[in-house]
Structures are given as C-alpha cells and as structure tokens.
Enzyme design. Structure first.
Site, PDB file in Angstrom:
ATOM      1  N   ASP A 145      -9.014  -4.380   2.386  1.00 12.93           N
ATOM      2  CA  ASP A 145      -7.734  -5.107   2.300  1.00 12.93           C
ATOM      3  C   ASP A 145      -7.595  -6.145   3.407  1.00 12.93           C
ATOM      4  O   ASP A 145      -7.112  -7.254   3.177  1.00 12.93           O
ATOM      5  CB  ASP A 145      -6.609  -4.072   2.396  1.00 12.93           C
ATOM      6  CG  ASP A 145      -5.224  -4.686   2.393  1.00 12.93           C
ATOM      7  OD1 ASP A 145      -4.889  -5.361   1.402  1.00 12.93           O
ATOM      8  OD2 ASP A 145      -4.482  -4.474   3.366  1.00 12.93           O
TER       9      ASP A 145
ATOM     10  N   HIS B   9      -4.345  -2.010  -5.054  1.00  8.44           N
ATOM     11  CA  HIS B   9      -4.031  -3.377  -5.503  1.00  8.44           C
ATOM     12  C   HIS B   9      -5.182  -4.273  -5.103  1.00  8.44           C
ATOM     13  O   HIS B   9      -6.070  -3.856  -4.339  1.00  8.44           O
ATOM     14  CB  HIS B   9      -2.740  -3.887  -4.827  1.00  8.44           C
ATOM     15  CG  HIS B   9      -2.802  -3.741  -3.332  1.00  8.44           C
ATOM     16  ND1 HIS B   9      -3.551  -4.577  -2.530  1.00  8.44           N
ATOM     17  CD2 HIS B   9      -2.263  -2.815  -2.499  1.00  8.44           C
ATOM     18  CE1 HIS B   9      -3.449  -4.183  -1.279  1.00  8.44           C
ATOM     19  NE2 HIS B   9      -2.681  -3.106  -1.221  1.00  8.44           N
TER      20      HIS B   9
ATOM     21  N   HIS C 278      -6.766 -10.127   3.302  1.00  8.17           N
ATOM     22  CA  HIS C 278      -5.659 -10.807   3.994  1.00  8.17           C
ATOM     23  C   HIS C 278      -6.186 -11.942   4.877  1.00  8.17           C
ATOM     24  O   HIS C 278      -5.531 -12.965   5.031  1.00  8.17           O
ATOM     25  CB  HIS C 278      -4.881  -9.815   4.868  1.00  8.17           C
ATOM     26  CG  HIS C 278      -3.974  -8.913   4.089  1.00  8.17           C
ATOM     27  ND1 HIS C 278      -2.881  -9.372   3.392  1.00  8.17           N
ATOM     28  CD2 HIS C 278      -3.995  -7.569   3.900  1.00  8.17           C
ATOM     29  CE1 HIS C 278      -2.260  -8.349   2.805  1.00  8.17           C
ATOM     30  NE2 HIS C 278      -2.920  -7.236   3.096  1.00  8.17           N
TER      31      HIS C 278
ATOM     32  N   THR D   7      -1.462   4.176   3.342  1.00 11.04           N
ATOM     33  CA  THR D   7      -2.224   4.866   2.291  1.00 11.04           C
ATOM     34  C   THR D   7      -2.381   6.357   2.572  1.00 11.04           C
ATOM     35  O   THR D   7      -1.974   7.186   1.743  1.00 11.04           O
ATOM     36  CB  THR D   7      -3.588   4.179   2.069  1.00 11.04           C
ATOM     37  OG1 THR D   7      -3.384   2.777   1.937  1.00 11.04           O
ATOM     38  CG2 THR D   7      -4.297   4.729   0.852  1.00 11.04           C
TER      39      THR D   7
ATOM     40  N   SER E 110       0.816  -1.212   0.000  1.00  7.95           N
ATOM     41  CA  SER E 110       0.000   0.000   0.000  1.00  7.95           C
ATOM     42  C   SER E 110       0.849   1.262   0.000  1.00  7.95           C
ATOM     43  O   SER E 110       0.384   2.318  -0.432  1.00  7.95           O
ATOM     44  CB  SER E 110      -0.948   0.001   1.203  1.00  7.95           C
ATOM     45  OG  SER E 110      -1.897  -1.023   1.038  1.00  7.95           O
TER      46      SER E 110
HETATM   47 MG    MG Z   1      -4.528   1.401   3.231  1.00 10.06          MG
HETATM   48 ZN    ZN Z   2      -2.712  -5.267   2.349  1.00 14.54          ZN
END
Ligand code: MG
Ligand code: ZN
Length: 400
Positions: free
Chosen positions: A293, A336, A297, A173, A120
């Site tokens: 995200d 991503h 994970h 981020t 990230s």
């Molecule tokens: Mg992030």
């Molecule tokens: Zn990640």
C-alpha cells in the site's frame, strides 16, 4: 415514408422470428418440445435396456458429500494489492508467483459504508466482522458496540489465534481483528485492546505503544499475564527458548524491503504457523503484507514490486504448509487497490518496466481473492468484501 420503413423493418423482424409463419404447423412449439421429447425417448430406451429399473432414480445425482471443515484458516492480506501490483511482481519476478498456484480465484467489491473508496480500517472490518462500517472505524458498530471478529470466534471455539504484519501491530488492518475503536489512529487504545485480547501471538512493530505510553502503563505486564507472545526476544514465539535475532518487535514500523527488512515476513509466517499449529485444536492466523500500500501511495513501482515479491514468498510458505496439512484453508486478498497503478510499457524479460499512477490514494477497483484448501470453492465468483467473513464461518463450520 418513414412509417413505411418502420413497418418494413418490423415485418422483417417478424419474419426472422417466425420463418414458417405462413404454415399452420406449430413450429415454435415443436422446437421447444424437441429436447424434452428426445429426453423422454432416451429414458424409455434406457428403461427397456436395464429391465424396467426406475431410470429416473439412476439419473438423479448422488447426495453431495459432507464438505470437509477447515480446521485452520490462514488469511493473507496484501494491503493495496490490486491486479496491476500482482502483474508487476509477476513480470519482474521472471518465474511464476506462488499466487499462480491457487486453484480458486474470485473478485471482491471493496467500498466502505460511507464511501465508494475504502480505507484499510473499513476494509479490514468488513473481512473481520462481515459488517460495512465507515472509513476509519475499527470493528465497532454505529452505536458503539464491539463487532465480533472471525479471530474472536476461533478463540471461542478453542483455537489459537495470531497476527503477523509488516507494519505496527496497532495499524488499521491487524487492529480490526482484535480491537474495537471508533478511530484507527487511537494507537494507544488499540494497543490496550490488543494487550487485553484473546490473541495468542502477534508479530509486527509498534512496541512504543505498549511500553512508552502517555498513561505510563507498561502493557508488557498484561501481555505476559495474558500469555500473548510477540516477536520481542523476551516473549519469543519459539518454543525451546528465545530468538534473539528476528523478528524484532520494532518501536515503530519494521523497515521496508528496500530499506532492508529481509526475510522478516517469511520468518514471521513460518514461526507463527508452527506455533499456532502446535496444539492441534485449529488456528486463525492473519498475515499482512502491509507496505505494498505504501508503495502505491508513494507512486513508487520499485517499492510495490519489492513488497509484492516479499509477500508472495510468505504466501509460498503458507501454501506449502496448507498443502501438507490438508485441513487448512488459505485465502489471499487485498483490502483495496492503491495508486490507480498500471504498467504502461516494458520488455518480456521484465526489464524497462514503466508504471503509471492515477492517484496517490486508494481506488475502488475490484480485488482478486485466491483460495486453497477445504472450503476454497466458496471463494469463487464476484461478491462483497463482507462475504469473506461469512465464507470463513461456513468453511470452518462455525454456526451463528
Ligand atoms: Mg494495512
Ligand atoms: Zn493506504
């Protein structure tokens, strides 16, 4: 025998290319010229019809109109939001997502400078600065110089700037838009950068990196003197007085949707937008759905869907504003994909969805970009993640 067959095949091929190869008539040339001859004939006829007016001038397209400049940019990042994450939310939601309202869609390639698969930090640095960096790097060049970010460029031209996220504000981020560090996990250093930045407001977690630091410095003093507002009640982002309810400035990450975050991101989005829009000099706001995200994970489809639908509701708030405002470019994308997520089966009514994952890490799958507002058309096509920065500059009329 084989040679004869090859020769036959070649003859056949030649015959196909030249159907009239026995004739001396230049058939190919004639076919090539036919459209041009038709065009010339049409021009002659048109010229005659309108009294020998120079038709070519009429046929020439008009000068393109000066494109409208985006005064505001709202940039929304769904961390780890690939096509299947969006699709799962779409199926589970059973009504169209706000993402389906966007008129322009493109695709980005997401690799980092040193790795096919980005993290990230490199992903957000690409968006924020237009530069590829190695994984883990927060908007810093290889020789240790800060890379100017799109948020900083907006500040330089007199616009307000903000960040609103569902992770800590020092997480990779958001950090990439205001901090410049060699490693994403330098949270106290990143908090220092934020507290000394030109940000006007931020909403997210991570209070402990500001007021319970190893150097014993309380960064709230700096936040106050710089006039940086947070979701913390004392530094309410509301004009007419503090908001003691939400969004709170959590010590660590705000909770997940499954653990009861509620409408935190919607409130953060609408309050940030109305605060930043208050002076009319334009603004840059980055809003992140940080925890999509984490569902990837954890290979947890339910978490992905809950975080996706939450993020999409915030997108709806931004879209409604942009639609009414007319001067706001709204762009939604992801840094991503996470999990190599796919939907393997399910019912049309959204029941019994079964997801599958290929990894607990990120993948290099291309990521969709959704755009609306002035300059949105720049975001169609297939391009590199670094182009987002340059397209923002172009859409908002920022010159080099
Ligand atoms: Mg992030
Ligand atoms: Zn990640």
């Amino acid at each position: 025998m084989q040679n004869a067959r090859v020769a036959n095949a070649r003859e056949l091929h030649d015959l196909n290319q030249k159907p009239n190869n026995n004739s001396h008539f230049p058939y190919e040339l004639f076919q090539l010229l036919l459209p041009e001859m038709k065009r010339i004939l049409l021009i002659i006829l048109l010229s005659a019809a309108i009294g020998c007016e120079p038709v070519e001038k009429e046929v020439v397209e008009h000068e393109p109109e000066e494109p409208k400049i985006a005064r505001n940019i709202i940039f929304m990042i769904g961390d780890g939001m690939g096509i299947s994450q969006i699709t799962a939310a779409m199926i589970a939601n059973q009504k169209p997502l706000n993402l389906e309202r966007f008129p322009v869609v493109g695709l980005i390639k997401t690799s980092a400078k040193d790795d096919l698969i980005t993290d990230s930090a490199a992903g957000a640095t690409a968006f924020a600065t237009g530069e590829k960096v190695n994984n883990g790097v927060i908007s810093l060049s290889e020789d240790g110089k800060p890379l100017k970010t799109i948020l900083e460029l907006f500040h330089d031209k007199g616009s307000l700037t903000g960040l609103a996220v569902t992770s800590t504000i020092v997480h990779a981020t958001p950090a990439c838009f205001v901090a410049h560090r060699s490693y994403r996990y330098m949270y106290e250093e990143i908090a220092w950068d934020i507290a000394h930045s030109d940000l006007d407001l931020f909403i997210g977690g991570g209070k402990k990196y500001f007021n319970q630091r190893s150097d014993s410095i309380n960064l709230f003093d700096s936040l106050r003197s710089k006039g940086i507002l947070t979701g913390f009640p004392m530094d309410s982002i509301e004009h007419g007085g503090p908001d003691n309810e939400r969004p709170n400035f959590f010590d660590n990450h705000p909770p997940s949707m499954i653990d009861g975050r509620g409408d935190y991101l919607q409130i953060a989005a609408s309050k940030s937008i109305s605060y930043l829009n208050s002076d009319g000099n334009g603004f840059f706001l980055m809003i992140e759905g940080s925890q999509i995200d984490w569902g990837g994970h954890a290979n947890d489809m339910k978490a992905i869907i809950a975080e996706m639908i939450d993020f999409d509701e915030a997108i709806g708030i931004a879209y409604d504003f942009a639609e009414k405002d007319g001067n706001t470019l709204l762009v939604v994308t992801a840094d991503h994909e996470t999990g190599g997520f796919a939907i393997n089966s399910g019912k049309l009514n959204g029941d019994s969805l079964v997801g599958g994952f290929t990894t607990i890490h990120h993948t290099p799958a291309m990521i969709p970009v959704f755009a609306f507002g002035p300059g949105a058309e720049l975001f169609s096509g297939v391009y590199d993640n670094t182009e987002i920065f340059h397209k923002f500059k172009q859409a908002s009329g920022i010159k080099d």
